[in-house]
Write an enzyme that holds these catalytic residues in place. Structure first.
Site, PDB file in Angstrom:
ATOM      1  N   CYS A 206      45.539  34.645  46.787  1.00 63.30           N
ATOM      2  CA  CYS A 206      45.938  35.623  45.987  1.00 63.30           C
ATOM      3  C   CYS A 206      45.295  36.903  46.547  1.00 63.30           C
ATOM      4  O   CYS A 206      45.677  37.605  47.873  1.00 63.30           O
ATOM      5  CB  CYS A 206      45.908  35.372  44.746  1.00 63.30           C
ATOM      6  SG  CYS A 206      47.031  36.435  43.633  1.00 63.30           S
TER       7      CYS A 206
ATOM      8  N   HIS B 285      48.925  30.662  43.657  1.00 65.70           N
ATOM      9  CA  HIS B 285      47.824  30.005  43.521  1.00 65.70           C
ATOM     10  C   HIS B 285      47.842  28.425  43.509  1.00 65.70           C
ATOM     11  O   HIS B 285      48.217  27.899  42.586  1.00 65.70           O
ATOM     12  CB  HIS B 285      47.198  30.313  42.221  1.00 65.70           C
ATOM     13  CG  HIS B 285      46.634  31.742  41.836  1.00 65.70           C
ATOM     14  ND1 HIS B 285      45.441  31.933  41.746  1.00 65.70           N
ATOM     15  CD2 HIS B 285      47.255  32.855  41.478  1.00 65.70           C
ATOM     16  CE1 HIS B 285      45.062  33.230  41.719  1.00 65.70           C
ATOM     17  NE2 HIS B 285      46.364  33.748  41.437  1.00 65.70           N
TER      18      HIS B 285
ATOM     19  N   GLU C 163      45.842  26.219  43.807  1.00 67.49           N
ATOM     20  CA  GLU C 163      44.796  25.400  42.995  1.00 67.49           C
ATOM     21  C   GLU C 163      45.604  24.879  41.500  1.00 67.49           C
ATOM     22  O   GLU C 163      45.067  23.712  41.302  1.00 67.49           O
ATOM     23  CB  GLU C 163      43.563  25.939  42.685  1.00 67.49           C
ATOM     24  CG  GLU C 163      43.423  27.395  41.695  1.00 67.49           C
ATOM     25  CD  GLU C 163      44.043  28.545  42.356  1.00 67.49           C
ATOM     26  OE1 GLU C 163      44.753  28.494  43.433  1.00 67.49           O
ATOM     27  OE2 GLU C 163      43.751  29.901  41.822  1.00 67.49           O
TER      28      GLU C 163
HETATM   29  N1  GLN Z   1      44.694  41.886  41.960  1.00 71.29           N
HETATM   30  C1  GLN Z   1      45.933  41.494  42.873  1.00 71.29           C
HETATM   31  C2  GLN Z   1      47.264  41.727  42.272  1.00 71.29           C
HETATM   32  O1  GLN Z   1      47.235  41.893  41.182  1.00 71.29           O
HETATM   33  C3  GLN Z   1      45.265  39.843  43.067  1.00 71.29           C
HETATM   34  C4  GLN Z   1      45.733  39.206  41.761  1.00 71.29           C
HETATM   35  C5  GLN Z   1      44.858  37.692  41.995  1.00 71.29           C
HETATM   36  O2  GLN Z   1      44.199  37.484  42.935  1.00 71.29           O
HETATM   37  N2  GLN Z   1      45.289  36.852  41.213  1.00 71.29           N
HETATM   38  O3  GLN Z   1      48.087  41.538  43.037  1.00 71.29           O
END
Ligand code: GLN
Length: 547
Positions: free
Chosen positions: A388, A519, A521
């Site tokens: 992410c 994600h 995970e």
């Molecule tokens: N801050 C980034 C976004 O909102 C990444 C979010 C995250 O890593 N879950 O896009």
């Protein structure tokens, strides 16, 4: 309630002793006996979901397929019971009150005075029964967050009491307690457990089973004491000593006949137990050979003087799962990225690692340090896995240092950057302008299409995947062509081709330099390691062999 059974799990003495693992393991042993199980988590805080809390406050925010932002225990339930949960399986005090108030406004209480008791516990019961019906589960586990005796969870205890009065044969309560063995005493003390049981007794609830957590196995004497003082049959006092891996709790419970005891109490037939997959896994974990060292570069580590890895619990588990499959032990270090900002020479220390991972995150603190770490991995051929934010920063690093767009940035941090290679999605921009923060990110499962011949495809071995998301920013479509031309491959895209889901360097250039906008995970489990984590740990193992 039809013919459904319910097991409540509550915590005595203190938090953090493994209520979630106990709940999940009970689910696993009942499932292994052929029963259809599901689980719910009740969190007593007023937040409607976990999404608005800082991870140092609450730990990881676990995202479900349907986008609900929940508690890390939900991850354990999915991993141990091999089930997919939805928002119906999660409730908080905030959520319960929200629906009671909503119903009241809709005149659904037919002019009655709406009261904390019974209407709040009745709403809790409704939700439990609804989830159980929806999941068509024969046995539903309900974990109550916090510890007995807290004001916060008293209404949930009331729900247990009310359910048990109506359906005494269908409802069971398990207390997970802690039995300390203080050095200065040199013996296990059962008194805190006795007090905890008295406290729930005052709320009208009597545990049927006590799972006694302790460092070492509990002796017969202590079991007898707990049995006598807490009114629980001796065979229903289950000793749960610290286990090397959490998955051993499953086989430990089965060895102590816990599934038989539960089924007998619920008047269900004890079908034959099949725990072979878990037994094989435990054997494999014990036999792991060699070790890879993974550095996790992030910022949510500190809480007072302690390091809090709870914020990344699914990432940690997913790395371990991959290690089980690859056949190596995985050792993890927490690296605060700010050190690379203060002391740039420290970046060299990353060469000790076999793989570096930058997990999800928000905000500006420590990101320049993360970008330096990513650059170091790219240039020194260290396997890099970005999740992410870790993927977005990977794209920024590439744009800055390979494309030469020195000012490339995300508008999350610098709104006026000359090169917004990571930019906010229009509907997300509106949410922020309207101050509409709760549950408004791009959340939950979305499909992506993979390109053949890439690292991503090597892992998944198929072109269509579905993964869970939690973000507001994206790779800016205006820069995609330029970035691709400079060599970074977007090997996974949304089905309409507009959103970049995976970025990687070709295998010919780097052993593993890959970031995912989603994600992964959240979908890894001990019996089914996630393909991207597997490829990452495999590449890390290859590096460890060469060092
Ligand atoms: N801050 C980034 C976004 O909102 C990444 C979010 C995250 O890593 N879950 O896009």
């Amino acid at each position: 309630m039809e013919n459904r059974k319910y097991i409540f799990v509550m915590g005595g003495v203190m938090s953090g002793v493994g209520k979630g693992i106990t709940t999940s393991s009970i689910g696993a042993i009942l499932k292994a006996r052929g029963y259809k199980v599901t689980a719910l988590k009740i969190d007593p805080y007023v937040n409607v979901d976990a999404g608005t809390m800082n991870p140092t406050e609450h730990g990881e925010v676990f995202v479900l397929d349907d986008g609900d932002e929940t508690d890390q225990d939900m991850g354990n339930y999915e991993r141990f019971m091999d089930i997919t949960l939805s928002r119906d399986n999660y409730m908080t005090t905030g959520r319960v009150y929200e629906s009671v108030i909503h119903r009241e406004r809709n005149l659904e209480y037919a002019g009655k005075c709406v009261q904390v008791v019974p209407h709040i516990p009745l709403e809790v019961i409704d939700r439990i029964v609804h989830a159980s019906n929806k999941d068509k589960s024969e046995i539903t586990l309900i974990e109550i967050g916090g510890t007995v005796g807290e004001y916060e969870n008293i209404l949930f205890m009331e729900a247990i009491r009310m359910m048990k009065i109506k359906h005494p044969e269908d409802v069971l309560s398990v207390m997970v307690s802690y039995v300390p063995c203080p050095n200065m005493v040199g013996e296990m003390k059962t008194k805190p457990t006795q007090h905890a049981v008295r406290t729930v007794n005052a709320a009208g609830v009597q545990p049927d089973i006590i799972v006694a957590r302790s460092e070492m196995p509990m002796d017969a004497k202590r079991k007898e004491k707990i049995s006598n003082f807490c009114s629980v049959a001796e065979e229903c006092v289950i000793s749960a000593p610290d286990a090397k891996s959490v998955y051993e709790v499953i086989t430990n419970f089965e060895r102590d006949n816990l599934s038989k005891i539960i089924l007998k109490k619920l008047r269900l037939k004890p079908k034959k137990s099949d725990l072979k997959e878990w037994e094989d896994l435990i054997k494999r974990v014990k036999g792991l050979d060699g070790k890879v060292k993974i550095g996790i570069v992030g910022k949510y580590f500190g809480t007072g003087d302690f390091v809090l890895s709870d914020a990344y619990i699914s990432v940690i588990e997913a790395i371990k799962h991959a290690g089980y499959k690859v056949g190596v032990k995985t050792e993890m270090d927490w690296i605060n990225s700010e050190i690379f900002e203060k002391d740039p020479e420290k970046i060299e220390e990353l060469s000790e690692y076999d793989g570096i991972l930058v997990p999800g995150g928000f905000g500006g603190r420590g990101i320049e340090g993360k970008i330096k770490a990513i650059k170091y991995c790219r240039e020194n051929l260290i396997p890099y896995f970005g999740i992410c934010y870790g993927m977005q920063l990977q794209v920024i690093e590439y744009a800055r240092n390979v494309l030469g767009l020195g000012e490339a940035h995300t508008t999350e941090i610098n709104r006026d950057t000359k090169h917004p290679v990571i930019d906010i999605m229009p509907e997300q921009k509106k949410n922020l302008e309207d101050g509409n923060y709760g549950a408004t990110m791009r959340l939950g499962a979305y499909d992506a299409v993979l390109e053949k011949g890439t690292l991503a495809y090597d892992g998944y071995k198929k072109t269509k995947i579905s993964e869970r998301h939690r973000h507001r920013w994206e790779v800016n479509p205006k820069y995609i062509k330029q970035i691709e031309k400079a060599g970074l491959v977007f090997s996974g895209k949304s089905p309409d081709g507009k959103l970049m889901e995976i970025a990687e360097l070709p295998k010919s250039q780097h052993p593993f330099f890959l970031g995912a906008q989603f994600h992964p995970e959240f979908k890894s489990s001990p019996l089914k390691s996630h393909p991207l984590f597997f490829e990452f740990v495999k590449a890390s193992k290859t590096r460890s062999g060469k060092k």
